[in-house]
Design a protein around this motif. Structure first.
Motif, PDB file in Angstrom:
ATOM      1  N   MET A 196      43.135  15.800  76.950  1.00 24.93           N
ATOM      2  CA  MET A 196      41.706  15.605  77.005  1.00 24.93           C
ATOM      3  C   MET A 196      41.248  14.751  75.821  1.00 24.93           C
ATOM      4  N   PHE A 197      40.035  14.209  75.936  1.00 23.75           N
ATOM      5  CA  PHE A 197      39.501  13.321  74.920  1.00 23.75           C
ATOM      6  C   PHE A 197      38.373  14.041  74.193  1.00 23.75           C
ATOM      7  N   SER A 198      38.393  13.963  72.857  1.00 20.72           N
ATOM      8  CA  SER A 198      37.432  14.715  72.059  1.00 20.72           C
ATOM      9  C   SER A 198      36.288  13.851  71.542  1.00 20.72           C
ATOM     10  N   SER A 199      36.282  12.561  71.840  1.00 24.27           N
ATOM     11  CA  SER A 199      35.226  11.682  71.348  1.00 24.27           C
ATOM     12  C   SER A 199      33.882  12.121  71.925  1.00 24.27           C
ATOM     13  N   PRO A 200      32.811  12.020  71.136  1.00 21.06           N
ATOM     14  CA  PRO A 200      31.491  12.383  71.660  1.00 21.06           C
ATOM     15  C   PRO A 200      31.102  11.462  72.814  1.00 21.06           C
ATOM     16  N   LEU A 201      30.351  12.002  73.754  1.00 20.41           N
ATOM     17  CA  LEU A 201      29.936  11.206  74.904  1.00 20.41           C
ATOM     18  C   LEU A 201      28.823  10.255  74.517  1.00 20.41           C
ATOM     19  N   ALA A 202      28.900   9.051  75.059  1.00 15.84           N
ATOM     20  CA  ALA A 202      27.811   8.093  74.903  1.00 15.84           C
ATOM     21  C   ALA A 202      26.657   8.500  75.809  1.00 15.84           C
ATOM     22  N   ASP A 203      25.482   7.989  75.500  1.00 15.59           N
ATOM     23  CA  ASP A 203      24.335   8.258  76.345  1.00 15.59           C
ATOM     24  C   ASP A 203      24.573   7.733  77.751  1.00 15.59           C
ATOM     25  N   ALA A 204      23.850   8.276  78.702  1.00 14.09           N
ATOM     26  CA  ALA A 204      23.952   7.808  80.082  1.00 14.09           C
ATOM     27  C   ALA A 204      23.536   6.343  80.157  1.00 14.09           C
ATOM     28  N   PRO A 205      24.179   5.568  81.021  1.00 14.76           N
ATOM     29  CA  PRO A 205      23.780   4.165  81.171  1.00 14.76           C
ATOM     30  C   PRO A 205      22.363   4.056  81.730  1.00 14.76           C
ATOM     31  N   ALA A 206      21.723   2.944  81.424  1.00 15.92           N
ATOM     32  CA  ALA A 206      20.347   2.730  81.867  1.00 15.92           C
ATOM     33  C   ALA A 206      20.284   2.539  83.374  1.00 15.92           C
ATOM     34  N   ILE A 207      19.302   3.152  83.990  1.00 15.39           N
ATOM     35  CA  ILE A 207      19.043   2.929  85.408  1.00 15.39           C
ATOM     36  C   ILE A 207      18.069   1.761  85.511  1.00 15.39           C
ATOM     37  N   ARG A 208      18.563   0.645  85.959  1.00 12.12           N
ATOM     38  CA  ARG A 208      17.767  -0.575  86.043  1.00 12.12           C
ATOM     39  C   ARG A 208      18.349  -1.451  87.128  1.00 12.12           C
ATOM     40  N   GLU A 209      17.635  -2.484  87.497  1.00  5.41           N
ATOM     41  CA  GLU A 209      18.218  -3.469  88.399  1.00  5.41           C
ATOM     42  C   GLU A 209      19.310  -4.211  87.649  1.00  5.41           C
ATOM     43  N   PRO A 210      20.565  -4.102  88.082  1.00  2.84           N
ATOM     44  CA  PRO A 210      21.653  -4.735  87.326  1.00  2.84           C
ATOM     45  C   PRO A 210      21.468  -6.247  87.233  1.00  2.84           C
ATOM     46  N   ARG A 211      21.827  -6.775  86.076  1.00  5.93           N
ATOM     47  CA  ARG A 211      21.708  -8.218  85.843  1.00  5.93           C
ATOM     48  C   ARG A 211      23.006  -8.900  86.290  1.00  5.93           C
ATOM     49  N   HIS A 212      23.245  -8.848  87.595  1.00  2.00           N
ATOM     50  CA  HIS A 212      24.444  -9.460  88.149  1.00  2.00           C
ATOM     51  C   HIS A 212      24.363 -10.986  88.063  1.00  2.00           C
ATOM     52  N   VAL A 213      25.535 -11.608  88.087  1.00  3.35           N
ATOM     53  CA  VAL A 213      25.640 -13.070  88.033  1.00  3.35           C
ATOM     54  C   VAL A 213      26.620 -13.522  89.116  1.00  3.35           C
ATOM     55  N   PRO A 214      26.686 -14.825  89.407  1.00  2.00           N
ATOM     56  CA  PRO A 214      27.679 -15.282  90.388  1.00  2.00           C
ATOM     57  C   PRO A 214      29.101 -14.944  89.946  1.00  2.00           C
TER      58      PRO A 214
END
Length: 338
Positions: A1-19
């Motif tokens: 198992m991994f003991s590193s602290p969890l990062a915050d949840a990712p932002a819920i937003r319209e993803p900035r996708h690209v070609p």
């Protein structure tokens, strides 16, 4: 198992996708698929990224290896082809139906105990045969039946109530959610319902790649290693005959790969290099060529990936173009050594 602290949840937003891929015909770009790609190096660092790898997204069935790790940790005793089926999005072939029945038999349960939605087989040829024979939609035929059967089996073994195993508050789903957060290294952004009826967790593409790498590098004897070994040894049990994700694993030694609806693909190597892809419009035709380009950026020999360059566009029965990753996904774009 991994003991590193969890990062915050990712932002819920319209993803900035690209070609990420072009559809060409006669040397002219006829269409464009947008999306995002992340490539991790052996050290887990981001070696290449394109688009938005930190926005919340739904991994769909690409999360199934993570769900399988959670179940093995909780006592699921399956191995080999049945464990592969437990993380499968299968084609509905007879071997898949028989495998799901075997898991149900181990649990002392029946098809009617499954809570996935009845469906026809996923593979077009298998589905056509099924329809010609007059067979109705079936819970066993639905592509997630192996996962659902394994979930029921684990509930039976642990004394958890089987009737609502698909509820996000069920002990099984809480165990899975905790494993999703541990392996992705971040908190879950949102929970909804997947197509088959089980909870679906929103994470970032970066987190999904990190989870794939952690499973692919699992030490011998760990649940991660068991899951990775089952998928590598029996890729067709998690997919089906002729499926591109199985062909990709056969082509690249040691590769762990899993696809998901709406254009999601993960691929990870035993040394920790990993790729995660999201195609914005969900197009399957762009998913594999973009993932293959990501693997080439990760240092996989391009000669192993020549069969995954993308389907051709035809004119008059002749190839006149096809689906091709954008220039930024050419391996020469990555300057640092693998």
């Amino acid at each position: 198992m991994f003991s590193s602290p969890l990062a915050d949840a990712p932002a819920i937003r319209e993803p900035r996708h690209v070609p990420v891929a072009h559809v060409t015909r006669g040397g002219v770009v006829e269409g464009t698929h947008h999306g995002s790609v992340v490539v991790l190096g052996r050290d887990g660092g981001v070696r290449f990224q394109l688009g938005d790898i930190e926005a919340a997204c739904y991994p769909r069935s690409a999360l199934k290896p993570v769900q399988a790790v959670a179940m093995v940790r909780a006592g699921l005793p399956l191995d080999g082809e049945l464990l592969s089926l437990a993380m499968g999005s299968h084609s509905g072939e007879e071997r898949h139906l028989a495998g799901a029945r075997r898991i149900l038999d181990l649990a002392g349960l029946a098809e009617d105990d499954l809570r996935n939605v009845p469906d026809l087989p996923y593979d077009p040829a298998v589905r056509d045969t099924w329809v010609r024979e007059g067979r109705p939609p079936s819970r066993l035929a639905q592509n997630c039946s192996g996962k659902h059967a394994a979930m029921l089996y684990l509930c039976k073994l642990n004394g958890w109530p089987p009737a609502d195993y698909d509820d996000p508050t069920h002990p099984l789903q809480r165990v899975i959610a905790a494993t999703v957060e541990e392996l992705t290294g971040q908190r879950i952004a949102h929970v909804t319902v997947d197509g088959c009826g089980t909870p679906l967790f929103a994470v970032s593409l970066h987190g999904l790649a990190r989870a794939a790498a952690r499973i692919a590098t699992g030490a011998r004897g760990t649940p991660e290693s068991r899951v990775a070994g089952a998928l590598r040894a029996h890729p067709e049990m998690a997919s089906g005959a002729g499926r591109d994700v199985a062909a990709l694993m056969h082509a690249v030694p040691g590769l762990l790969a899993k696809d998901g609806f709406e254009g999601v693909q993960i691929a990870a190597l035993p040394d920790g290099r990993a790729v995660a892809v999201k195609i914005a419009d969900g197009a399957n035709r762009a998913r594999v060529p973009v993932a293959a380009a990501g693997l080439a950026l990760a240092g996989v020999d391009p000669r192993l990936l020549t069969g995954f360059a993308g389907e051709p566009a035809t004119g008059g029965g002749r190839p006149v173009g096809g689906v091709r990753p954008v220039a930024a996904l050419d391996p020469s774009a990555l300057l640092a050594p693998a």
